[in-house]
Motif scaffolding. Structure first.
Motif, PDB file in Angstrom:
ATOM      1  N   MET A 169      62.145  31.280  40.256  1.00 45.93           N
ATOM      2  CA  MET A 169      63.026  30.793  41.117  1.00 45.93           C
ATOM      3  C   MET A 169      64.287  30.353  40.364  1.00 45.93           C
ATOM      4  SD  MET A 169      60.284  28.525  43.008  1.00 45.93           S
ATOM      5  CE  MET A 169      59.278  28.090  41.581  1.00 45.93           C
ATOM      6  N   LYS A 170      65.368  31.039  40.685  1.00 43.83           N
ATOM      7  CA  LYS A 170      66.796  30.903  40.091  1.00 43.83           C
ATOM      8  C   LYS A 170      67.452  29.719  40.594  1.00 43.83           C
ATOM      9  CE  LYS A 170      70.763  33.524  38.616  1.00 43.83           C
ATOM     10  NZ  LYS A 170      71.644  34.864  38.784  1.00 43.83           N
ATOM     11  N   GLY A 171      68.127  29.015  39.543  1.00 42.23           N
ATOM     12  CA  GLY A 171      68.753  27.807  39.892  1.00 42.23           C
ATOM     13  C   GLY A 171      69.570  27.313  38.874  1.00 42.23           C
ATOM     14  N   THR A 172      69.844  26.001  38.830  1.00 43.51           N
ATOM     15  CA  THR A 172      70.836  25.337  37.929  1.00 43.51           C
ATOM     16  C   THR A 172      70.139  24.110  37.086  1.00 43.51           C
ATOM     17  OG1 THR A 172      72.750  26.017  39.156  1.00 43.51           O
ATOM     18  CG2 THR A 172      73.266  24.404  37.346  1.00 43.51           C
ATOM     19  N   VAL A 173      70.239  24.158  35.882  1.00 39.45           N
ATOM     20  CA  VAL A 173      69.598  22.870  35.240  1.00 39.45           C
ATOM     21  C   VAL A 173      70.439  21.695  35.611  1.00 39.45           C
ATOM     22  CG1 VAL A 173      69.193  21.799  33.006  1.00 39.45           C
ATOM     23  CG2 VAL A 173      68.774  24.291  33.135  1.00 39.45           C
ATOM     24  N   VAL A 174      69.620  20.637  36.062  1.00 40.11           N
ATOM     25  CA  VAL A 174      70.353  19.381  36.567  1.00 40.11           C
ATOM     26  C   VAL A 174      69.793  18.210  35.823  1.00 40.11           C
ATOM     27  CG1 VAL A 174      71.115  20.217  38.811  1.00 40.11           C
ATOM     28  CG2 VAL A 174      68.902  18.997  38.684  1.00 40.11           C
ATOM     29  N   GLY A 175      68.905  18.338  35.122  1.00 42.06           N
ATOM     30  CA  GLY A 175      68.390  17.327  34.219  1.00 42.06           C
ATOM     31  C   GLY A 175      67.673  17.763  32.845  1.00 42.06           C
ATOM     32  N   LEU A 176      67.613  17.037  32.011  1.00 38.87           N
ATOM     33  CA  LEU A 176      67.097  17.431  30.755  1.00 38.87           C
ATOM     34  C   LEU A 176      66.759  16.302  30.001  1.00 38.87           C
ATOM     35  CD1 LEU A 176      66.419  19.875  28.872  1.00 38.87           C
ATOM     36  CD2 LEU A 176      68.767  20.120  28.115  1.00 38.87           C
ATOM     37  N   GLU A 177      65.714  15.907  29.669  1.00 41.07           N
ATOM     38  CA  GLU A 177      65.060  14.647  28.866  1.00 41.07           C
ATOM     39  C   GLU A 177      64.169  15.311  27.660  1.00 41.07           C
ATOM     40  OE1 GLU A 177      62.627  10.546  29.624  1.00 41.07           O
ATOM     41  OE2 GLU A 177      62.541  12.257  31.302  1.00 41.07           O
ATOM     42  N   LYS A 178      64.598  15.012  26.628  1.00 38.91           N
ATOM     43  CA  LYS A 178      63.547  15.164  25.496  1.00 38.91           C
ATOM     44  C   LYS A 178      62.880  14.258  25.085  1.00 38.91           C
ATOM     45  CE  LYS A 178      65.451  18.523  22.408  1.00 38.91           C
ATOM     46  NZ  LYS A 178      66.177  19.213  21.652  1.00 38.91           N
ATOM     47  N   GLY A 179      61.541  14.305  24.789  1.00 36.02           N
ATOM     48  CA  GLY A 179      60.704  13.290  24.229  1.00 36.02           C
ATOM     49  C   GLY A 179      60.556  13.742  22.529  1.00 36.02           C
ATOM     50  N   ALA A 180      59.507  13.209  22.033  1.00 35.99           N
ATOM     51  CA  ALA A 180      59.084  13.456  20.454  1.00 35.99           C
ATOM     52  C   ALA A 180      58.803  14.950  20.458  1.00 35.99           C
ATOM     53  CB  ALA A 180      57.934  12.715  20.324  1.00 35.99           C
ATOM     54  N   THR A 181      58.180  15.602  21.466  1.00 32.44           N
ATOM     55  CA  THR A 181      57.803  17.088  21.268  1.00 32.44           C
ATOM     56  C   THR A 181      57.816  17.673  22.384  1.00 32.44           C
ATOM     57  OG1 THR A 181      55.460  16.506  21.431  1.00 32.44           O
ATOM     58  CG2 THR A 181      55.967  16.645  19.133  1.00 32.44           C
ATOM     59  N   THR A 182      57.751  16.966  23.281  1.00 30.53           N
ATOM     60  CA  THR A 182      58.009  17.603  24.927  1.00 30.53           C
ATOM     61  C   THR A 182      59.270  17.422  25.722  1.00 30.53           C
ATOM     62  OG1 THR A 182      55.548  17.294  24.828  1.00 30.53           O
ATOM     63  CG2 THR A 182      56.693  18.057  27.088  1.00 30.53           C
ATOM     64  N   ALA A 183      59.693  18.051  26.478  1.00 28.61           N
ATOM     65  CA  ALA A 183      60.851  17.909  27.146  1.00 28.61           C
ATOM     66  C   ALA A 183      60.740  18.191  28.469  1.00 28.61           C
ATOM     67  CB  ALA A 183      62.162  18.807  26.644  1.00 28.61           C
ATOM     68  N   HIS A 184      61.464  17.379  29.445  1.00 29.50           N
ATOM     69  CA  HIS A 184      61.423  17.853  30.804  1.00 29.50           C
ATOM     70  C   HIS A 184      62.630  18.344  31.346  1.00 29.50           C
ATOM     71  CE1 HIS A 184      57.953  14.346  30.993  1.00 29.50           C
ATOM     72  NE2 HIS A 184      57.609  15.593  30.616  1.00 29.50           N
ATOM     73  N   VAL A 185      62.712  19.384  31.961  1.00 34.22           N
ATOM     74  CA  VAL A 185      63.814  19.981  32.518  1.00 34.22           C
ATOM     75  C   VAL A 185      63.671  19.889  34.105  1.00 34.22           C
ATOM     76  CG1 VAL A 185      65.108  22.121  32.444  1.00 34.22           C
ATOM     77  CG2 VAL A 185      63.522  21.639  30.563  1.00 34.22           C
ATOM     78  N   ARG A 186      65.041  19.831  34.634  1.00 36.63           N
ATOM     79  CA  ARG A 186      64.894  19.697  36.083  1.00 36.63           C
ATOM     80  C   ARG A 186      65.808  20.865  36.469  1.00 36.63           C
ATOM     81  NH1 ARG A 186      63.660  15.545  39.124  1.00 36.63           N
ATOM     82  NH2 ARG A 186      65.833  15.206  40.044  1.00 36.63           N
ATOM     83  N   ILE A 187      65.335  21.810  37.515  1.00 32.24           N
ATOM     84  CA  ILE A 187      66.079  22.882  37.900  1.00 32.24           C
ATOM     85  C   ILE A 187      66.304  23.028  39.340  1.00 32.24           C
ATOM     86  CG2 ILE A 187      66.235  25.141  38.196  1.00 32.24           C
ATOM     87  CD1 ILE A 187      64.590  25.738  35.450  1.00 32.24           C
ATOM     88  N   ASP A 188      67.559  22.799  39.718  1.00 32.61           N
ATOM     89  CA  ASP A 188      68.102  23.039  41.293  1.00 32.61           C
ATOM     90  C   ASP A 188      67.890  24.426  41.937  1.00 32.61           C
ATOM     91  OD1 ASP A 188      69.070  22.784  43.841  1.00 32.61           O
ATOM     92  OD2 ASP A 188      70.463  21.243  43.247  1.00 32.61           O
ATOM     93  N   ILE A 189      66.711  24.602  42.515  1.00 29.59           N
ATOM     94  CA  ILE A 189      66.712  25.958  42.818  1.00 29.59           C
ATOM     95  C   ILE A 189      67.530  26.176  44.236  1.00 29.59           C
ATOM     96  CG2 ILE A 189      64.815  26.446  41.485  1.00 29.59           C
ATOM     97  CD1 ILE A 189      63.094  26.232  44.296  1.00 29.59           C
ATOM     98  N   GLY A 190      68.104  25.197  44.865  1.00 30.44           N
ATOM     99  CA  GLY A 190      68.873  25.413  46.223  1.00 30.44           C
ATOM    100  C   GLY A 190      67.896  24.935  47.441  1.00 30.44           C
ATOM    101  N   GLY A 191      68.649  24.649  48.548  1.00 31.41           N
ATOM    102  CA  GLY A 191      67.825  24.463  49.768  1.00 31.41           C
ATOM    103  C   GLY A 191      67.166  23.175  49.434  1.00 31.41           C
TER     104      GLY A 191
END
Lengths: 70, 70, 70, 70, 70, 70
Positions: free
Chosen positions: A9-31
């Motif tokens: 699902m193609k989209g745009t990165v709208v959030g990025l949070e890095k932890g100690a070893t693991t990151a959370h990425v939020r991608i807006d895929i539209g709709g």
């Protein structure tokens, strides 16, 4: 590279949070849908992810559950 | 019931194919995105899934990968 | 396309068994290791998989467990 | 204990990075392939993992995707 | 073999249904809980699974979601 | 909301450890079994999880492996 994963699902990165070893990425895929992904910090760096960049959320069909309202 | 899964995407069942034990369900979540899920036939029956029905595609964040164009 | 998945292992398809909806693909990645993958029949067709073809086994780090001998 | 997981790959721990709750373990399985695993810190301690130790990377077939070159 | 998987639940096989390539195994782990597993037919054969046999349901912590009542 | 996931195990939260981005939740489902889950810190907050609270451990059948003694 083409993937067996049924959901790319193609989209745009709208959030990025890095932890100690693991990151959370939020991608807006539209709709109105924003997909959250949990990946390694190293992957974030390797892919050069940053807010505003184009990216794909990729999910194997066997990792998608289905739910219905009661 | 509320879920820890970060990705709960509402849509409409637009495809349903049952195999011997495993079924593939396709859910149109809008914005041109159709999500494919692989679940047990038994789950299809328990949820009463059928084309045209409202359903949610549910994905745990740790099962979402990210990709970028070369 | 570049992937966040930490494990992308190049090899050769050495086995392919299609079921009703799900297929099992075996990829020899060298060093005596053959990786087995369970994907949809549709993915097998979309990727044009066949014995002897080059393919990659792709695994997200969070789906790899570790074991040790007793 | 014998496992249903189709992929049990023997190797040597060549990297170990512990985060706040999650660790990344790298296992060299030979043939030039290093597998990265993301597991809990607690598992690292329970298994006594350390660089140089023999360990297995274990992956369920349904968690292996397949990719091909474009 | 000891596993990083945080959840290793001992029980008895109480159901076994083989499909074309994928089987569903039901393991009663006591306390009124029956766990359903979807594995390859080949794994069923390799492990010699049958109703009445002792078996373990094994789940990686990252594959466990949490839910609460509304 | 009803789920396709075959395994929905009711219990009580008996442990909760938050890391930088990822939390580990332990749910006692009775019969002497405690299930460990790895979810995002954000999910812990959204669900209002705390020790002593009722919660469900939810696992998709395709994420359950089976093991037997040697």
């Amino acid at each position: 590279m083409r993937l067996s994963a049924r959901n790319v699902m193609k989209g745009t990165v709208v959030g990025l949070e890095k932890g100690a070893t693991t990151a959370h990425v939020r991608i807006d895929i539209g709709g109105g849908t924003v997909v959250t992904s949990s990946i390694t910090n190293q992957a974030v760096e390797d892919l050069g992810l940053a807010e505003g960049k184009t990216a794909y959320a990729v999910v194997k069909a066997s990792n998608v559950m289905v739910a219905v309202d009661d």
